[in-house]
Design a protein around this motif. Structure first.
Motif, PDB file in Angstrom:
ATOM      1  N   THR A 192       1.089  -1.480  -0.102  1.00 47.91           N
ATOM      2  CA  THR A 192       0.360  -0.245   0.331  1.00 47.91           C
ATOM      3  C   THR A 192       0.722   1.275   0.050  1.00 47.91           C
ATOM      4  OG1 THR A 192      -1.639  -0.736   1.459  1.00 47.91           O
ATOM      5  CG2 THR A 192      -2.008   1.134   0.962  1.00 47.91           C
ATOM      6  N   ILE A 193       1.827   1.209   0.878  1.00 48.94           N
ATOM      7  CA  ILE A 193       3.107   2.546   0.641  1.00 48.94           C
ATOM      8  C   ILE A 193       3.614   2.851  -0.147  1.00 48.94           C
ATOM      9  CG2 ILE A 193       4.724   3.138   1.555  1.00 48.94           C
ATOM     10  CD1 ILE A 193       4.195   2.111   4.370  1.00 48.94           C
ATOM     11  N   VAL A 194       4.024   1.609  -1.066  1.00 46.07           N
ATOM     12  CA  VAL A 194       5.115   1.627  -2.280  1.00 46.07           C
ATOM     13  C   VAL A 194       3.125   2.521  -3.978  1.00 46.07           C
ATOM     14  CG1 VAL A 194       6.093   0.564  -4.453  1.00 46.07           C
ATOM     15  CG2 VAL A 194       6.239   0.113  -1.695  1.00 46.07           C
ATOM     16  N   GLN A 195       2.712   1.758  -3.235  1.00 43.65           N
ATOM     17  CA  GLN A 195       1.036   2.299  -4.602  1.00 43.65           C
ATOM     18  C   GLN A 195       1.204   3.417  -4.411  1.00 43.65           C
ATOM     19  OE1 GLN A 195      -1.824  -0.996  -3.536  1.00 43.65           O
ATOM     20  NE2 GLN A 195      -0.829  -2.086  -5.436  1.00 43.65           N
ATOM     21  N   SER A 196       0.959   3.991  -3.265  1.00 43.89           N
ATOM     22  CA  SER A 196       1.047   5.681  -2.609  1.00 43.89           C
ATOM     23  C   SER A 196       2.054   6.833  -3.302  1.00 43.89           C
ATOM     24  CB  SER A 196       0.523   5.924  -0.959  1.00 43.89           C
ATOM     25  OG  SER A 196      -0.374   4.955  -0.741  1.00 43.89           O
TER      26      SER A 196
END
Length: 263
Positions: A192-196
Motif C-alpha cells: 500500500t505504501i509503495v502504491q501510494s
C-alpha cells in the motif's frame, strides 16, 4: 582508525567506482546506472561506505573524495561514449557538505566541460537528511543544477519524517523508492505504501526507480504499478568498469526470469 586510514587513501588509489545498472521496466533495456564509491584498504580490506563517509565529512576528506568521484565518473562516461560502449546517464550521490559548498556549481560545470559530457548524462542523488541543516541553501544549489540540465533524484524516499514537505518545496525529477519498502513487498502494508508513493509520483509527473529489487515478484509488482526503472541484485550487483562493460555486451547477463519480469 578510519580517520588515520583516510589520510592519503585517495593518493594511494585505494578508492574505485562500481556501477549498478538501472533497468527499464518495459523492455528491460539498460537505461542508466548508479555510481557507487568503494574503498579497499591494503590491510583492513573492504570498508563499507557507512563506516567511513561520516568520518570523511567530519575530517574534511570528503571534499577531495567527492571531487574525485565526480571527475572519475565523467572520465569513465567519456571513455564509454568514445568507445561505443554506452551513453547511458550515470547517477552520483552528493554528500551534505558538497550540497552546501559554494563551489559546487562551478566544480560540476567545469568537470562536465573538461570531459565534454552533456549535462543530461549526469544525475545527482540526494537524501532527505541532507536538506535538514540549511534547506534554503540546498534548494538554491539544486535549482542551479537543474538549470544546467542535470536531473535530481530524491533517494530513500518515504523513510524520513518530512518527505512530503520537502517534495512540495523542491523541484526534483526522480523519486527512488527505498529498498526497505521494496524488500517487504510481501506485506500488505508495504504494498500500500509503495502504491501510494507511485501514485504521488505520477501525479507530480516524476520518474520512479525501485531500489533493492531482488525477486521476480518484486519486479512484477513494481512494473504493474507503473514504476519506470529498477535496480537490484535480480538484475545485477554493482560492477567495476570492466565488468560493467562485459555485462552490457552480454545479452545473457540477466537471468531468464529477470528478463521476463520486465519484458
Amino acid at each position: 582508525t578510519i580517520e588515520d586510514a583516510l589520510d592519503g587513501a585517495l593518493a594511494r588509489r585505494e578508492f574505485h567506482l562500481e556501477f549498478q545498472p538501472k533497468i527499464g521496466s518495459n523492455g528491460g533495456d539498460v537505461v542508466g546506472a548508479e555510481v557507487l564509491l568503494r574503498w579497499v584498504h591494503p590491510t583492513m580490506g573492504f570498508i563499507p561506505p557507512d563506516m567511513f563517509i561520516q568520518t570523511a565529512e567530519e575530517t574534511g576528506y570528503i571534499e577531495s573524495i567527492s571531487a574525485w568521484v565526480l571527475d572519475a565518473t565523467c572520465q569513465q562516461m567519456r571513455t564509454w561514449m568514445d568507445n561505443g560502449v554506452t551513453d547511458i546517464p550515470l547517477a552520483i550521490n552528493l554528500s551534505s557538505q558538497q550540497l552546501q559548498s559554494p563551489e559546487l556549481i562551478a566544480t560540476v560545470t567545469n568537470t562536465l566541460r573538461r570531459h565534454n559530457i552533456p549535462p543530461e548524462n549526469l544525475e545527482i542523488e540526494i537524501t532527505e537528511s541532507m536538506l535538514i541543516d540549511d534547506f534554503e541553501q540546498a534548494y538554491q544549489r539544486l535549482k542551479q543544477l537543474r538549470d544546467i540540465g542535470i536531473k535530481i533524484a530524491l533517494d530513500d524516499f518515504g523513510t524520513g519524517y518530512s518527505s512530503l514537505s520537502y517534495l512540495h518545496k523542491l523541484e526534483v525529477d526522480v523519486l527512488k523508492i527505498d529498498r526497505s519498502f521494496v524488500g517487504s513487498l510481501d506485506t500488505p502494508q508495504s504494498k500500500t505504501i509503495v502504491q501510494s508513493i507511485m501514485t504521488l509520483a505520477k501525479t507530480l509527473h516524476l520518474s520512479m526507480v525501485g531500489e533493492g529489487v531482488e525477486t521476480v515478484e518484486q519486479a512484477q509488482f513494481l512494473r504493474a504499478n507503473g514504476c519506470d526503472e529498477m535496480q537490484g541484485w535480480l538484475f545485477a550487483k554493482s560492477l567495476r568498469a570492466e565488468d560493467f562493460e562485459q555485462w552490457i555486451a552480454d545479452s545473457e547477463a540477466m537471468s531468464t526470469a529477470a528478463r521476463l519480469a520486465v519484458a
